[in-house]
Design an enzyme around this catalytic site. Sequence first.
Site, mmCIF file in Angstrom:
data_model
loop_
_atom_site.group_PDB
_atom_site.id
_atom_site.type_symbol
_atom_site.label_atom_id
_atom_site.label_comp_id
_atom_site.label_asym_id
_atom_site.label_seq_id
_atom_site.Cartn_x
_atom_site.Cartn_y
_atom_site.Cartn_z
ATOM 1 N N HIS A 197 0.819 -1.219 0.000
ATOM 2 C CA HIS A 197 0.000 0.000 0.000
ATOM 3 C C HIS A 197 0.849 1.263 0.000
ATOM 4 O O HIS A 197 0.504 2.254 0.654
ATOM 5 C CB HIS A 197 -0.991 0.008 1.176
ATOM 6 C CG HIS A 197 -1.747 -1.275 1.323
ATOM 7 N ND1 HIS A 197 -2.274 -1.939 0.242
ATOM 8 C CD2 HIS A 197 -2.054 -2.025 2.412
ATOM 9 C CE1 HIS A 197 -2.877 -3.049 0.665
ATOM 10 N NE2 HIS A 197 -2.748 -3.126 1.965
ATOM 11 N N HIS A 198 1.965 1.216 -0.721
ATOM 12 C CA HIS A 198 2.827 2.392 -0.852
ATOM 13 C C HIS A 198 2.928 2.820 -2.323
ATOM 14 O O HIS A 198 4.029 3.019 -2.837
ATOM 15 C CB HIS A 198 4.247 2.070 -0.341
ATOM 16 C CG HIS A 198 4.313 1.723 1.099
ATOM 17 N ND1 HIS A 198 5.406 1.086 1.662
ATOM 18 C CD2 HIS A 198 3.435 1.929 2.112
ATOM 19 C CE1 HIS A 198 5.191 0.919 2.955
ATOM 20 N NE2 HIS A 198 3.999 1.414 3.255
ATOM 21 N N PRO A 199 1.804 2.990 -3.028
ATOM 22 C CA PRO A 199 1.926 3.313 -4.451
ATOM 23 C C PRO A 199 2.480 4.712 -4.675
ATOM 24 O O PRO A 199 2.258 5.616 -3.866
ATOM 25 C CB PRO A 199 0.476 3.230 -4.955
ATOM 26 C CG PRO A 199 -0.342 3.569 -3.762
ATOM 27 C CD PRO A 199 0.391 3.001 -2.585
#
Length: 601
Positions: free
Chosen positions: A527-529
């Site tokens: 969840h680090h786009p």
Amino acid sequence: MKFRKILIFGAIAFGLLAALLVLLSSLLSESLPNVLAPEGRDYVFDYVIVGAGTGGSVLTSLLAKHSNGSVLLIEAGGAFGLLSRIPLLTTFQQKGINDWSFLSVPQKHSSRGLIEQRQCLPRGKGLGGSANLNYMLHFDGHAPDFEAWHKRHNLSDWSWEQIRPFLAAAKPQTLFEIPRSYSKLTQALDEAEAQFPHKSWHFRRSRYCIRNGLRHSVLQQFLQPVMKNVNLRLLPQALVKRIKLSKSPKLRATSVLVGIKDEHTNKEHEFSIKVQRELILCAGAYQTPQLLLASGIGDRSTLAKLQLPVQHHLPLVGQGLHDHFNMPLFVSTGVIGPSLNQRTLLDPFNLLNYLSSGTGHFGNFGVVGHVSGHEEVEWPFSVTFFGAGAIDEGSLMSISNFKRAAFRALFPRYHNSSQEGFVAISNCLQPKSRGSVTLLNSSMRRNPLIDPNFLSSSEDLNCTIDAMRHAIQLITSPAFASLQPRIHWPRLRECANFGPFERDFFEHSPSDHYLECIIRHLGLSSHHPGGSCAMGSTSNDSVVDAQLRLHGINNLRIVDASVLPSPISGNPNTIIAAIAVRAATWILKSELQEGQVSLGL
Ligand SMILES: Cc1cc2nc3c(=O)[nH]c(=O)nc-3n(C[C@H](O)[C@H](O)[C@H](O)COP(=O)(O)OP(=O)(O)OC[C@H]3O[C@@H](n4cnc5c(N)ncnc54)[C@H](O)[C@@H]3O)c2cc1C
């Protein structure tokens, strides 16, 4: 026994109180200050900011404080409820009203243990954005990341020396650090630091954006203190659907089209807001490119396929998406941790501890520490230690999209609610795979097509295998021996040809083929786009320039994770906040240079 009963009553009372507070906080969300009530007339603002997440909250705060101009912050969601403030309960928000709940497109090279090979991609929706849905882990930043931006991407304004003061300004006011005495796992990690032969590895106990046991995000630190400022207006529950550009005398953003849905009739009221000085997109790594493309700002041929009129040809909008890819491995322990499991959670002492001091299991997310290697390793890696023994099948499957068989292979002790253990999560800090954000059609009410394209680079696979081997080295080191750890190699039918074989449990040396197989089945998004509108020097290599302005459109900036030219070697939230501080200084400087601005409320 009597005492225990009193505690159970206490716990029930706490539950009721929490429910009441959730209700109250949702009622309070109705009474945000300075909310713009669209009345059918045209509004004009000097600065229009789209998205109240990490980038948007910090930027709005600084402009509201220091600018002479009027500022409008438009956010698709409303306020977050109390659930967002209680650290341990944060995952319960996923798939709820404050989560966009995106799913990736089916992945070609990974996600084989997930339903339709699609990754769950949560994103915060509401004031605070993903900073209010995230796991609150803080990371100070890593000098070589910025040196690479400087050297590889020719971004001299973003060297480590340049960014440091902005990181300091964006740093959370208070951080809660997991104490050494927290559990046997934290003690083992501390011992490993002292004993471990690889002296270049960094051992960190987790630091959280938590104050007095409650999440303290950019919302509390930056946005809330300015919400009543006279030059600021908020427009919550409003979706920005189009950006309008005008061509003369120079190409510039002139207005945005906003849609507000009536929750009773479901009818949409649309209106425009004019931009006097700057339009700043802070809609995040998925929705900033979505909004640009839907507005006809992007690659000409992509837009033609979607039958969208081109307003501005910019080939790389939506390209270059990157994300960390996590490989979890369950390790049971033979001693009482204590680790997170249903038994510890239902223990009234834990609740009382949290209520009285804000500490204990409810006061953090369960990630207790990290070990990372940057120097003297071929690929920078990190191993994160999540101190959970029993993982709830229903909850994890719903937020990870695991098929049942995959979940059970990964967590074979899932049915034992008092299981002690931890999850070691291995990942590559500088993944090379790049994906994209595109559109199904021009409607902003439809989810974008998100393809993280995990493991498309074979280097990422080798790097993840390497990271797992480092994790095994740590877990089987003397420092961990007192925990009596046992690694549970996932016994997936699809990987059975490659192992695990009985001897693996003793030698801890499963084959590369087996590790590849489980990584391709069980790896999950971190969840680090970022990177979907990256910064750089020209429109051939990037979307925005070094001052975050869209190439060719001077008054349109992007201030969110999409501008990251390469991944952050850790948790990115504070770095994105620092980027917003930096952007604010440029915006304010140009305001100063150009003289007074109108208060066009
Ligand atoms: C589950 C999860 C856990 C994470 N854990 C951590 C962690 O522990 N530590 C860490 O450092 N990072 C973590 N992250 C990552 C971090 O939170 C994000 O990188 C960061 O918040 C991104 O900031 P942003 O400004 O780019 O976008 P966001 O914070 O996502 O903000 C975008 C905002 O724009 C709004 N928006 C979108 N489109 C529109 C539109 N068209 N009109 C109006 N509004 C719109 C959205 O509703 C949202 O509020 C996590 C993320 C998630 C999802």
